[in-house]
Structures are given as structure tokens and as C-alpha cells.
Design an enzyme around this catalytic site. Structure first.
Site, mmCIF file in Angstrom:
data_model
loop_
_atom_site.group_PDB
_atom_site.id
_atom_site.type_symbol
_atom_site.label_atom_id
_atom_site.label_comp_id
_atom_site.label_asym_id
_atom_site.label_seq_id
_atom_site.Cartn_x
_atom_site.Cartn_y
_atom_site.Cartn_z
ATOM 1 N N HIS A 22 0.865 -1.423 -0.135
ATOM 2 C CA HIS A 22 -0.035 -0.028 0.083
ATOM 3 C C HIS A 22 0.862 1.211 -0.014
ATOM 4 C CE1 HIS A 22 -2.998 -2.801 2.388
ATOM 5 N NE2 HIS A 22 -3.512 -2.371 1.173
ATOM 6 N N LYS B 100 -16.125 -6.789 4.874
ATOM 7 C CA LYS B 100 -14.997 -7.316 5.381
ATOM 8 C C LYS B 100 -15.021 -7.142 7.153
ATOM 9 C CE LYS B 100 -11.785 -6.322 1.759
ATOM 10 N NZ LYS B 100 -10.636 -5.674 1.607
ATOM 11 N N ARG C 268 -2.143 -6.523 -8.322
ATOM 12 C CA ARG C 268 -1.167 -7.306 -8.169
ATOM 13 C C ARG C 268 -0.958 -8.413 -9.066
ATOM 14 N NH1 ARG C 268 -2.853 -8.628 -2.073
ATOM 15 N NH2 ARG C 268 -4.658 -8.637 -3.163
ATOM 16 N N SER D 182 -2.916 -7.850 3.057
ATOM 17 C CA SER D 182 -3.151 -7.654 4.345
ATOM 18 C C SER D 182 -3.540 -8.741 5.001
ATOM 19 C CB SER D 182 -4.320 -6.644 4.720
ATOM 20 O OG SER D 182 -3.696 -5.469 4.144
#
Length: 157
Positions: free
Chosen positions: A16, A40, A88, A126
Site C-alpha cells: 500500500h 470485511k 497485483r 493484508s
């Protein structure tokens, strides 16, 4: 030009931070926006995540903000037309593509700009950081010391 980098940042990682540094050099008015994602279940509270984001970006030309709601609501309220996202792998592309199309349907003026991850962080997430922390693994290559300390506190290690 104004741009934002929205995310849940639970916790913020070097991946990040790399995107934040690079984007802050491109946009003269750049804000990292902590989005409270209802899907989440964060390990850290919004206040804890804001504190971590502010700490790791304190020497950068960025602002930090919090938003509880849709990205399109935030950009409309603030008059922003550009949102930054990191990519990614193929899985990221599929998710980001779906989100970009949905956001464009709701807010046609919003442009999504994607920054490719640095190869060092290609696999970094994360979720992975939290799992490694939970089992006492090494974290220094993925998160700043302050974030590692907070993870250790959460998992009492």
C-alpha cells in the site's frame, strides 16, 4: 489534480505504502481514504487503521480521510474524478474490473487509474500479513515496525 486511494488497509502494508508514494508524486492533491467495507470483518478498528495510515504517511504529501459508504458517494461529495487502485495479479484485475464497471454505472465521471505493484509485493496482502502475524511469523519485510507492533498486540505475541 485531485485523486484518492480508497481501501480498507487492515493493516496497511509496504505494498500500500509503495502505491501511496508513487501516486502522491503524480497527483498534487492526493488523499488516502479509509473505506469501511461492510463485507470485511476488520482486525483493527477504523480509528486504529487511521492512526496507522497517518503515521506511515506523515512524511508524504498526502491527506488521510475516512468514509462510511460507497466510493461514488465520497467522490461526488468531494468533487474528485480519479481513484487509484493497485493491481497485483489476475485475481485483482477481475475484481477491480467489476468494481470499475459498477462505479462507472453509478458515477460516469469517475476514472479509475491502476498502479501495478512493485514485484517485491506481488503476493503481499493484508490478509496474509494477519495470518502470518497470528502464528508469530516474521513481518518486517511486509509492514512498518509500528504496524508489526500493533499486530503483535492484537495477537498477544
Amino acid at each position: 489534480m485531485k485523486a484518492i486511494y480508497p481501501g480498507s488497509f487492515d493493516p496497511i502494508t509496504y505494498g500500500h505504502i509503495d502505491i501511496i508514494k508513487r501516486a502522491s508524486e503524480v497527483f498534487d492533491d492526493f488523499t488516502v481514504v479509509l473505506m469501511n467495507n461492510m463485507r470485511k470483518k476488520p482486525l483493527f478498528s477504523a480509528d486504529e487503521r487511521l492512526e496507522m495510515i497517518k503515521e506511515v504517511t506523515k512524511n508524504l504529501n498526502v491527506k488521510v480521510d475516512l468514509h462510511n459508504g460507497l466510493l461514488v458517494q465520497y467522490v461526488r461529495e468531494k468533487g474528485i474524478k480519479i481513484a487509484i487502485r493497485g493491481l497485483r495479479a489476475v485475481e485483482d484485475f477481475e475484481y477491480e474490473f467489476e468494481m470499475a464497471l459498477a462505479n462507472r454505472e453509478m458515477c460516469p465521471n469517475l476514472e479509475m487509474i491502476y498502479f501495478m505493484t512493485d514485484i517485491r509485493f506481488l503476493f503481499l496482502s493484508s490478509s496474509m500479513v494477519k495470518e502470518v502475524a497470528q502464528f508469530g511469523g516474521e513481518l518486517k519485510q511486509w509492514v512498518p515496525q509500528m504496524v508489526e507492533d500493533k499486530l503483535r498486540e492484537k495477537f498477544q505475541m
